[in-house]
Motif scaffolding. Structure first.
Motif, PDB file in Angstrom:
ATOM      1  N   GLU A  36       0.780  -1.303  -0.086  1.00  0.00           N
ATOM      2  CA  GLU A  36       0.051  -0.051  -0.060  1.00  0.00           C
ATOM      3  C   GLU A  36       0.940   1.363   0.091  1.00  0.00           C
ATOM      4  N   ASP A  37       2.162   1.214   0.426  1.00  0.00           N
ATOM      5  CA  ASP A  37       3.109   2.180   0.426  1.00  0.00           C
ATOM      6  C   ASP A  37       3.848   2.576  -0.933  1.00  0.00           C
ATOM      7  N   THR A  38       4.273   1.493  -1.513  1.00  0.00           N
ATOM      8  CA  THR A  38       5.320   1.797  -2.787  1.00  0.00           C
ATOM      9  C   THR A  38       4.846   0.894  -3.904  1.00  0.00           C
ATOM     10  N   SER A  88       9.305   1.376   4.479  1.00  0.00           N
ATOM     11  CA  SER A  88       8.521   2.447   4.387  1.00  0.00           C
ATOM     12  C   SER A  88       7.799   2.855   5.483  1.00  0.00           C
ATOM     13  N   GLN A  89       6.964   3.853   5.634  1.00  0.00           N
ATOM     14  CA  GLN A  89       6.142   4.393   6.836  1.00  0.00           C
ATOM     15  C   GLN A  89       5.347   3.137   7.488  1.00  0.00           C
ATOM     16  N   ASN A  90       4.647   2.143   6.638  1.00  0.00           N
ATOM     17  CA  ASN A  90       3.617   1.221   7.091  1.00  0.00           C
ATOM     18  C   ASN A  90       4.365  -0.335   6.806  1.00  0.00           C
ATOM     19  N   TYR A  91       5.527  -0.231   6.601  1.00  0.00           N
ATOM     20  CA  TYR A  91       6.284  -1.405   6.581  1.00  0.00           C
ATOM     21  C   TYR A  91       5.788  -2.463   7.574  1.00  0.00           C
ATOM     22  N   ALA A  92       6.209  -1.925   8.893  1.00  0.00           N
ATOM     23  CA  ALA A  92       6.055  -2.621  10.303  1.00  0.00           C
ATOM     24  C   ALA A  92       4.708  -2.881  10.449  1.00  0.00           C
ATOM     25  N   SER A  93       3.828  -2.485   9.720  1.00  0.00           N
ATOM     26  CA  SER A  93       2.258  -2.669  10.377  1.00  0.00           C
ATOM     27  C   SER A  93       1.954  -4.092   9.386  1.00  0.00           C
ATOM     28  N   SER A  94       2.893  -4.804   8.622  1.00  0.00           N
ATOM     29  CA  SER A  94       2.447  -5.714   7.742  1.00  0.00           C
ATOM     30  C   SER A  94       3.192  -6.906   8.659  1.00  0.00           C
ATOM     31  N   ARG A  95       2.634  -7.965   8.831  1.00  0.00           N
ATOM     32  CA  ARG A  95       3.247  -9.006   9.672  1.00  0.00           C
ATOM     33  C   ARG A  95       3.843  -9.951   8.717  1.00  0.00           C
ATOM     34  N   TRP A  96       3.185  -9.891   7.398  1.00  0.00           N
ATOM     35  CA  TRP A  96       3.920 -10.722   6.288  1.00  0.00           C
ATOM     36  C   TRP A  96       5.306 -10.133   5.850  1.00  0.00           C
ATOM     37  N   CYS A  97       5.244  -8.614   5.940  1.00  0.00           N
ATOM     38  CA  CYS A  97       6.483  -8.070   5.607  1.00  0.00           C
ATOM     39  C   CYS A  97       7.654  -8.420   6.808  1.00  0.00           C
ATOM     40  N   LEU A  98       7.205  -8.441   8.027  1.00  0.00           N
ATOM     41  CA  LEU A  98       8.048  -8.598   9.081  1.00  0.00           C
ATOM     42  C   LEU A  98       8.335 -10.141   8.794  1.00  0.00           C
ATOM     43  N   ASP A  99       7.441 -10.956   8.390  1.00  0.00           N
ATOM     44  CA  ASP A  99       8.031 -12.566   8.408  1.00  0.00           C
ATOM     45  C   ASP A  99       9.083 -12.554   7.421  1.00  0.00           C
ATOM     46  N   GLU A 100       8.863 -11.855   6.061  1.00  0.00           N
ATOM     47  CA  GLU A 100       9.765 -11.813   5.059  1.00  0.00           C
ATOM     48  C   GLU A 100      11.092 -11.484   5.521  1.00  0.00           C
ATOM     49  N   LEU A 101      11.041 -10.417   6.389  1.00  0.00           N
ATOM     50  CA  LEU A 101      12.206  -9.853   6.813  1.00  0.00           C
ATOM     51  C   LEU A 101      13.038 -10.804   7.749  1.00  0.00           C
ATOM     52  N   VAL A 102      12.365 -11.394   8.554  1.00  0.00           N
ATOM     53  CA  VAL A 102      13.105 -12.235   9.597  1.00  0.00           C
ATOM     54  C   VAL A 102      13.683 -13.498   8.496  1.00  0.00           C
ATOM     55  N   LYS A 103      12.902 -13.759   7.449  1.00  0.00           N
ATOM     56  CA  LYS A 103      13.763 -15.007   6.635  1.00  0.00           C
ATOM     57  C   LYS A 103      14.746 -14.383   5.866  1.00  0.00           C
ATOM     58  N   ASN A 136       3.705   2.796  16.641  1.00  0.00           N
ATOM     59  CA  ASN A 136       2.178   2.608  16.438  1.00  0.00           C
ATOM     60  C   ASN A 136       1.891   1.005  16.080  1.00  0.00           C
ATOM     61  N   ALA A 137       2.773   0.628  14.949  1.00  0.00           N
ATOM     62  CA  ALA A 137       2.422  -0.685  14.676  1.00  0.00           C
ATOM     63  C   ALA A 137       2.652  -1.889  15.573  1.00  0.00           C
ATOM     64  N   PHE A 138       3.845  -1.708  16.405  1.00  0.00           N
ATOM     65  CA  PHE A 138       4.015  -2.530  17.367  1.00  0.00           C
ATOM     66  C   PHE A 138       3.266  -2.717  18.580  1.00  0.00           C
ATOM     67  N   ALA A 139       2.439  -1.555  18.768  1.00  0.00           N
ATOM     68  CA  ALA A 139       1.726  -1.479  19.828  1.00  0.00           C
ATOM     69  C   ALA A 139       0.442  -2.582  19.380  1.00  0.00           C
ATOM     70  N   CYS A 140       0.233  -2.434  18.297  1.00  0.00           N
ATOM     71  CA  CYS A 140      -1.067  -3.303  17.726  1.00  0.00           C
ATOM     72  C   CYS A 140      -0.567  -4.764  17.624  1.00  0.00           C
ATOM     73  N   HIS A 141       0.814  -5.062  17.389  1.00  0.00           N
ATOM     74  CA  HIS A 141       1.349  -6.312  17.350  1.00  0.00           C
ATOM     75  C   HIS A 141       1.537  -7.106  18.867  1.00  0.00           C
ATOM     76  N   ASP A 142       1.839  -6.158  19.818  1.00  0.00           N
ATOM     77  CA  ASP A 142       2.001  -6.622  21.057  1.00  0.00           C
ATOM     78  C   ASP A 142       0.544  -6.875  21.529  1.00  0.00           C
ATOM     79  N   ARG A 143      -0.470  -6.401  21.379  1.00  0.00           N
ATOM     80  CA  ARG A 143      -1.885  -6.600  21.744  1.00  0.00           C
ATOM     81  C   ARG A 143      -2.152  -7.658  21.292  1.00  0.00           C
ATOM     82  N   ARG A 144      -1.944  -8.042  20.027  1.00  0.00           N
ATOM     83  CA  ARG A 144      -2.274  -9.363  19.240  1.00  0.00           C
ATOM     84  C   ARG A 144      -1.593 -10.500  19.724  1.00  0.00           C
TER      85      ARG A 144
END
Length: 309
Positions: A36-38, A88-103, A136-144
């Protein structure tokens, strides 16, 4: 009565599969980005630039995904030689992006994969420490996830901190996005060439193709900007040829370099005639001087003197 398969007069051909097997192409580069960002801006331009340079690049156009990244994505990451991460600004809000990054970071550690971070309108410190929009993104991840899978969130945080400490590109530093895209694409190509044998040869071949395409455009339009674009590409080609000639000291390589340099000089002379700009005269004179230096170095090497340019 029993019938053996060997004595049967019937040759039954099995029906074709409902879904034919699709061959999976091997990619040199994996692009990780927040759609959604780029997707339709920076990342699409970068993918186009890499494609022009004949770099096989995996880009995921899926708009919807399941709960986990697919085996195809995992395979693409594992087989890539370089991963480019557009943070980008919203990269960390996507758990798929974060899983990709971990890999990706896992492949960096275990396979020596090269990782190129791009900080797209985001401060590197926000990525490194998960502040700003990343907080802000990780506040949501923490809650979930913190109650059910706290290690997942920790892995995401560590991966972001790790990638932010790598040498990369900051879009806030370079004004012209088109210029930045081209520079990143060339940097990725050079990194791939450093991995593969005969890297300089492939770059020379690529720039020859680019120069030919730009020459044809220049002949069609007669536009001064197109002429300048051709001249810049030929200059990059000349730099590669000079690098090769200095390594090999082969007369053929020096002669090919001289042909390219003379073409550059002709184009700059045409620009000077058409524009009459004092800067064009200065550029033309500087090019003459540079070519003279190169020719002097070639002559010195013939005599066994290596002074350098």
């Amino acid at each position: 009565m029993a019938y053996s398969s060997s004595s049967s007069s019937f040759n039954i051909t099995p029906p074709p599969p409902l879904f034919p097997k699709i061959s999976v192409e091997n990619y040199d580069v994996f692009l990780s980005f927040r759609g959604e960002d780029t997707r339709y801006s920076f990342t699409s331009h970068l993918h186009a630039a890499l494609s022009r340079l004949k770099v096989r690049t995996y880009i995921d156009y899926e708009l919807e995904r399941g709960d986990e990244i697919s085996p195809a994505l995992i395979k693409a990451i594992e087989e890539a030689k370089v991963s480019v991460v557009v943070l980008s600004q919203n990269y960390a809000s996507s758990r798929w992006c974060l899983d990709e990054l971990v890999k990706i970071m896992e492949c960096k550690r275990t396979k020596g994969q090269i990782v190129v971070p791009i900080f797209y309108h985001i401060e590197p410190t926000h990525v490194r420490h998960q502040t700003g929009s990343y907080a802000n993104a990780f506040a949501c991840h923490d809650r979930r996830f913190m109650a059910t899978d706290p290690n997942k969130v920790l892995r995401w945080r560590l991966a972001l901190s790790e990638v932010a400490n790598l040498s990369g590109w900051d879009c806030l530093v370079t004004r012209m996005e088109s210029e930045l895209v081209e520079r990143i694409a060339i940097d990725v190509l050079q990194k791939l060439d450093s991995i593969n044998n005969g890297g300089i040869e492939s770059r020379i071949a690529t720039y020859k193709q680019m120069a030919q395409a730009k020459l044809e455009k220049c002949l069609r339009t007669g536009n001064l900007n197109d002429m300048e674009d051709l001249t810049e590409t030929l200059q990059q080609l000349a730099n590669l040829k000079l690098d090769k000639a200095l390594r090999t000291d082969d007369d053929k390589d020096w002669e090919e370099l001289d042909v390219t340099n003379q073409r550059i000089l002709q184009l700059k002379q045409q620009k000077l005639i058409r524009s009459g700009n004092p800067k064009a005269l200065e550029d033309y004179t500087a090019t003459q001087h540079q070519i003279a230096q190169i020719n002097a170095e070639r002559e010195n090497r013939r005599r066994g003197i290596y002074r350098g340019i």
